[in-house]
Design a protein around this motif. Structure first.
Motif, PDB file in Angstrom:
ATOM      1  N   GLU A  46     -23.452  87.424 -20.354  1.00 34.80           N
ATOM      2  CA  GLU A  46     -24.026  88.462 -21.206  1.00 34.80           C
ATOM      3  C   GLU A  46     -25.334  88.000 -21.838  1.00 34.80           C
ATOM      4  O   GLU A  46     -26.264  88.795 -22.009  1.00 34.80           O
ATOM      5  CB  GLU A  46     -23.023  88.935 -22.268  1.00 34.80           C
ATOM      6  CG  GLU A  46     -22.547  87.871 -23.246  1.00 34.80           C
ATOM      7  CD  GLU A  46     -21.363  87.043 -22.755  1.00 34.80           C
ATOM      8  OE1 GLU A  46     -21.072  87.038 -21.544  1.00 34.80           O
ATOM      9  OE2 GLU A  46     -20.726  86.383 -23.602  1.00 34.80           O
ATOM     10  N   VAL A  47     -25.450  86.727 -22.164  1.00 39.66           N
ATOM     11  CA  VAL A  47     -26.700  86.194 -22.717  1.00 39.66           C
ATOM     12  C   VAL A  47     -27.775  86.183 -21.637  1.00 39.66           C
ATOM     13  O   VAL A  47     -28.919  86.569 -21.876  1.00 39.66           O
ATOM     14  CB  VAL A  47     -26.480  84.782 -23.296  1.00 39.66           C
ATOM     15  CG1 VAL A  47     -27.803  84.131 -23.684  1.00 39.66           C
ATOM     16  CG2 VAL A  47     -25.532  84.842 -24.488  1.00 39.66           C
ATOM     17  N   TYR A  48     -27.403  85.766 -20.443  1.00 39.93           N
ATOM     18  CA  TYR A  48     -28.355  85.750 -19.322  1.00 39.93           C
ATOM     19  C   TYR A  48     -28.909  87.146 -19.062  1.00 39.93           C
ATOM     20  O   TYR A  48     -30.124  87.315 -18.882  1.00 39.93           O
ATOM     21  CB  TYR A  48     -27.669  85.206 -18.070  1.00 39.93           C
ATOM     22  CG  TYR A  48     -28.514  85.350 -16.831  1.00 39.93           C
ATOM     23  CD1 TYR A  48     -29.568  84.485 -16.583  1.00 39.93           C
ATOM     24  CD2 TYR A  48     -28.266  86.377 -15.915  1.00 39.93           C
ATOM     25  CE1 TYR A  48     -30.365  84.632 -15.459  1.00 39.93           C
ATOM     26  CE2 TYR A  48     -29.049  86.529 -14.794  1.00 39.93           C
ATOM     27  CZ  TYR A  48     -30.091  85.658 -14.561  1.00 39.93           C
ATOM     28  OH  TYR A  48     -30.867  85.816 -13.452  1.00 39.93           O
ATOM     29  N   LEU A  49     -28.041  88.159 -19.049  1.00 39.01           N
ATOM     30  CA  LEU A  49     -28.489  89.524 -18.781  1.00 39.01           C
ATOM     31  C   LEU A  49     -29.411  90.030 -19.889  1.00 39.01           C
ATOM     32  O   LEU A  49     -30.382  90.739 -19.622  1.00 39.01           O
ATOM     33  CB  LEU A  49     -27.288  90.452 -18.601  1.00 39.01           C
ATOM     34  CG  LEU A  49     -26.465  90.208 -17.337  1.00 39.01           C
ATOM     35  CD1 LEU A  49     -25.230  91.104 -17.324  1.00 39.01           C
ATOM     36  CD2 LEU A  49     -27.285  90.377 -16.082  1.00 39.01           C
ATOM     37  N   SER A  53     -33.262  91.125 -19.338  1.00 37.06           N
ATOM     38  CA  SER A  53     -33.709  92.451 -19.737  1.00 37.06           C
ATOM     39  C   SER A  53     -34.924  92.367 -20.664  1.00 37.06           C
ATOM     40  O   SER A  53     -35.897  93.111 -20.506  1.00 37.06           O
ATOM     41  CB  SER A  53     -32.567  93.195 -20.429  1.00 37.06           C
ATOM     42  OG  SER A  53     -33.008  94.421 -20.932  1.00 37.06           O
ATOM     43  N   GLU A  54     -34.871  91.462 -21.633  1.00 35.91           N
ATOM     44  CA  GLU A  54     -35.978  91.309 -22.571  1.00 35.91           C
ATOM     45  C   GLU A  54     -37.225  90.788 -21.874  1.00 35.91           C
ATOM     46  O   GLU A  54     -38.339  91.214 -22.184  1.00 35.91           O
ATOM     47  CB  GLU A  54     -35.573  90.404 -23.727  1.00 35.91           C
ATOM     48  CG  GLU A  54     -34.551  91.075 -24.636  1.00 35.91           C
ATOM     49  CD  GLU A  54     -34.102  90.197 -25.787  1.00 35.91           C
ATOM     50  OE1 GLU A  54     -34.587  89.062 -25.914  1.00 35.91           O
ATOM     51  OE2 GLU A  54     -33.231  90.659 -26.543  1.00 35.91           O
ATOM     52  N   ASN A  55     -37.072  89.876 -20.930  1.00 33.85           N
ATOM     53  CA  ASN A  55     -38.230  89.393 -20.171  1.00 33.85           C
ATOM     54  C   ASN A  55     -38.835  90.507 -19.340  1.00 33.85           C
ATOM     55  O   ASN A  55     -40.062  90.612 -19.235  1.00 33.85           O
ATOM     56  CB  ASN A  55     -37.838  88.221 -19.276  1.00 33.85           C
ATOM     57  CG  ASN A  55     -37.640  86.938 -20.055  1.00 33.85           C
ATOM     58  OD1 ASN A  55     -38.061  86.817 -21.198  1.00 33.85           O
ATOM     59  ND2 ASN A  55     -36.972  85.985 -19.456  1.00 33.85           N
ATOM     60  N   ASN A  60     -43.430  94.481 -18.930  1.00 31.66           N
ATOM     61  CA  ASN A  60     -43.900  95.853 -18.787  1.00 31.66           C
ATOM     62  C   ASN A  60     -44.682  96.349 -19.995  1.00 31.66           C
ATOM     63  O   ASN A  60     -44.956  97.535 -20.112  1.00 31.66           O
ATOM     64  CB  ASN A  60     -42.721  96.791 -18.521  1.00 31.66           C
ATOM     65  CG  ASN A  60     -42.129  96.535 -17.157  1.00 31.66           C
ATOM     66  OD1 ASN A  60     -42.825  96.195 -16.218  1.00 31.66           O
ATOM     67  ND2 ASN A  60     -40.816  96.680 -17.048  1.00 31.66           N
ATOM     68  N   THR A  61     -45.031  95.436 -20.895  1.00 35.25           N
ATOM     69  CA  THR A  61     -45.794  95.812 -22.073  1.00 35.25           C
ATOM     70  C   THR A  61     -47.173  96.321 -21.649  1.00 35.25           C
ATOM     71  O   THR A  61     -47.839  95.729 -20.814  1.00 35.25           O
ATOM     72  CB  THR A  61     -45.951  94.599 -23.010  1.00 35.25           C
ATOM     73  OG1 THR A  61     -44.658  94.139 -23.358  1.00 35.25           O
ATOM     74  CG2 THR A  61     -46.713  94.971 -24.260  1.00 35.25           C
ATOM     75  N   SER A  62     -47.590  97.403 -22.248  1.00 39.84           N
ATOM     76  CA  SER A  62     -48.859  98.001 -21.844  1.00 39.84           C
ATOM     77  C   SER A  62     -50.045  97.157 -22.315  1.00 39.84           C
ATOM     78  O   SER A  62     -49.973  96.451 -23.321  1.00 39.84           O
ATOM     79  CB  SER A  62     -48.970  99.403 -22.412  1.00 39.84           C
ATOM     80  OG  SER A  62     -49.185  99.351 -23.808  1.00 39.84           O
ATOM     81  N   ALA A  63     -51.117  97.243 -21.596  1.00 40.24           N
ATOM     82  CA  ALA A  63     -52.333  96.520 -21.944  1.00 40.24           C
ATOM     83  C   ALA A  63     -52.857  96.977 -23.294  1.00 40.24           C
ATOM     84  O   ALA A  63     -53.376  96.178 -24.083  1.00 40.24           O
ATOM     85  CB  ALA A  63     -53.381  96.729 -20.866  1.00 40.24           C
ATOM     86  N   ALA A  64     -52.698  98.277 -23.620  1.00 43.53           N
ATOM     87  CA  ALA A  64     -53.164  98.792 -24.906  1.00 43.53           C
ATOM     88  C   ALA A  64     -52.412  98.136 -26.060  1.00 43.53           C
ATOM     89  O   ALA A  64     -53.005  97.788 -27.083  1.00 43.53           O
ATOM     90  CB  ALA A  64     -52.991 100.306 -24.955  1.00 43.53           C
ATOM     91  N   LEU A  65     -51.113  97.944 -25.895  1.00 42.84           N
ATOM     92  CA  LEU A  65     -50.329  97.301 -26.945  1.00 42.84           C
ATOM     93  C   LEU A  65     -50.765  95.855 -27.137  1.00 42.84           C
ATOM     94  O   LEU A  65     -50.884  95.379 -28.267  1.00 42.84           O
ATOM     95  CB  LEU A  65     -48.834  97.367 -26.611  1.00 42.84           C
ATOM     96  CG  LEU A  65     -47.899  96.693 -27.612  1.00 42.84           C
ATOM     97  CD1 LEU A  65     -48.068  97.302 -29.012  1.00 42.84           C
ATOM     98  CD2 LEU A  65     -46.457  96.791 -27.160  1.00 42.84           C
ATOM     99  N   ILE A  66     -51.048  95.171 -26.056  1.00 39.75           N
ATOM    100  CA  ILE A  66     -51.516  93.783 -26.159  1.00 39.75           C
ATOM    101  C   ILE A  66     -52.848  93.725 -26.911  1.00 39.75           C
ATOM    102  O   ILE A  66     -53.045  92.857 -27.755  1.00 39.75           O
ATOM    103  CB  ILE A  66     -51.620  93.152 -24.761  1.00 39.75           C
ATOM    104  CG1 ILE A  66     -50.206  92.997 -24.168  1.00 39.75           C
ATOM    105  CG2 ILE A  66     -52.337  91.803 -24.813  1.00 39.75           C
ATOM    106  CD1 ILE A  66     -50.178  92.563 -22.723  1.00 39.75           C
TER     107      ILE A  66
END
Length: 72
Positions: A46-49, A53-55, A60-66
């Motif tokens: 469950e920790v691995y999943l 998921s978080e990675n 997928n973080t948008s360039a605008a957010l960065i």
């Protein structure tokens, strides 16, 4: 899936470097001891999943957010 039956204090060997030993069985829980090289990540499933998921979400973080975060 390979299914093995082991008794307490018995082990399985994975490759040359990883050994998993059954330390105790209490009710529906099994306590395992794992000997592996430090460069091998070992997590509860469950920790691995969650990490995976978080990675994935971070990738997928948008360039605008960065760009917005850079202003802080």
């Amino acid at each position: 899936m390979l299914v093995l039956t082991r008794k307490i204090k018995e082990a399985i060997q994975i490759g040359e470097d990883i050994e998993i030993t059954v330390l105790a069985v209490e009710g529906d829980q099994v306590k395992l001891g794992i000997n592996a090289p430090k460069n091998v990540d070992i997590h509860r499933k469950e920790v691995y999943l969650t990490i995976k998921s978080e990675n994935s979400a971070a990738a997928n973080t948008s360039a605008a957010l960065i760009e917005r975060l850079k202003s802080f």
